[in-house]
Scaffold this motif. Sequence first.
Motif, PDB file in Angstrom:
ATOM      1  N   PRO A  84       0.818  -1.225   0.000  1.00 11.36           N
ATOM      2  CA  PRO A  84       0.000   0.000   0.000  1.00 11.36           C
ATOM      3  C   PRO A  84       0.851   1.275   0.000  1.00 11.36           C
ATOM      4  O   PRO A  84       0.419   2.299  -0.506  1.00 11.36           O
ATOM      5  N   ALA A  85       2.077   1.198   0.529  1.00 12.91           N
ATOM      6  CA  ALA A  85       2.945   2.377   0.568  1.00 12.91           C
ATOM      7  C   ALA A  85       3.646   2.623  -0.769  1.00 12.91           C
ATOM      8  O   ALA A  85       4.069   3.737  -1.044  1.00 12.91           O
ATOM      9  N   ASP A  86       3.778   1.586  -1.580  1.00 12.36           N
ATOM     10  CA  ASP A  86       4.455   1.706  -2.875  1.00 12.36           C
ATOM     11  C   ASP A  86       3.811   0.695  -3.824  1.00 12.36           C
ATOM     12  O   ASP A  86       4.160  -0.480  -3.817  1.00 12.36           O
ATOM     13  N   ARG A  87       2.870   1.138  -4.621  1.00 11.02           N
ATOM     14  CA  ARG A  87       2.072   0.254  -5.486  1.00 11.02           C
ATOM     15  C   ARG A  87       2.914  -0.517  -6.500  1.00 11.02           C
ATOM     16  O   ARG A  87       2.459  -1.489  -7.082  1.00 11.02           O
ATOM     17  N   ARG A  88       4.153  -0.083  -6.730  1.00 11.88           N
ATOM     18  CA  ARG A  88       5.018  -0.807  -7.677  1.00 11.88           C
ATOM     19  C   ARG A  88       5.620  -2.058  -7.041  1.00 11.88           C
ATOM     20  O   ARG A  88       6.113  -2.930  -7.737  1.00 11.88           O
ATOM     21  N   ARG A  89       5.580  -2.121  -5.734  1.00 13.17           N
ATOM     22  CA  ARG A  89       6.206  -3.202  -4.983  1.00 13.17           C
ATOM     23  C   ARG A  89       5.212  -4.295  -4.617  1.00 13.17           C
ATOM     24  O   ARG A  89       4.085  -4.002  -4.237  1.00 13.17           O
ATOM     25  N   HIS A  90       5.632  -5.547  -4.731  1.00 11.69           N
ATOM     26  CA  HIS A  90       4.807  -6.678  -4.307  1.00 11.69           C
ATOM     27  C   HIS A  90       5.343  -7.218  -2.985  1.00 11.69           C
ATOM     28  O   HIS A  90       6.540  -7.413  -2.826  1.00 11.69           O
ATOM     29  N   ILE A  91       4.436  -7.498  -2.072  1.00 15.44           N
ATOM     30  CA  ILE A  91       4.765  -8.140  -0.808  1.00 15.44           C
ATOM     31  C   ILE A  91       4.340  -9.599  -0.935  1.00 15.44           C
ATOM     32  O   ILE A  91       3.248  -9.897  -1.411  1.00 15.44           O
ATOM     33  N   VAL A  92       5.220 -10.493  -0.505  1.00  8.16           N
ATOM     34  CA  VAL A  92       4.951 -11.935  -0.597  1.00  8.16           C
ATOM     35  C   VAL A  92       4.921 -12.500   0.812  1.00  8.16           C
ATOM     36  O   VAL A  92       5.741 -12.130   1.654  1.00  8.16           O
ATOM     37  N   GLU A  93       3.949 -13.384   1.059  1.00  7.74           N
ATOM     38  CA  GLU A  93       3.931 -14.057   2.359  1.00  7.74           C
ATOM     39  C   GLU A  93       3.399 -15.473   2.233  1.00  7.74           C
ATOM     40  O   GLU A  93       2.678 -15.819   1.312  1.00  7.74           O
TER      41      GLU A  93
END
Length: 147
Positions: A84-93
């Motif tokens: 949410p802070a950087d739409r270009r970035r993907h968070i994986v979990e």
Amino acid sequence: MAAHPTDRLGFLLSLRGELAGARIRSALGVAGLPPRHAMTLTHLAPGPTSQRELAIVMRLDPSQLVAILNELEASGLAERRRDPADRRRHIVEITPAGSAALARVDDAVTQAERELFGDLTQAETALLRDLLNRVVVDPADHSCDAD
């Protein structure tokens, strides 16, 4: 006169590595995961991370990681979302199903390691781990990880 292959440390390490790799792949088959998928889940277990950081830590080309993550997501073992802070970035979990699969992997690998290293003492196992972590595989990379 040529040295016996087991007299050459590189040959011996390669041979033992192939045998250990085959045993670990067999153990991972119990959990139904290829080695790279299991390693990805292992890296995700501590908590969410960026897809870019995961590729760096795993030393994978980003396109290779995308293929692995696509398969893990399709199996419900991991998920990606936009940061949410950087739409270009993907968070994986890792997902709860991924954690359960990782527990099966840990059990299978623990058993394989017992079989592979059962004749070694704890001190010998620790020494072997230390020595292997010091082996330089990529001459440009002298930062041996202690993972």
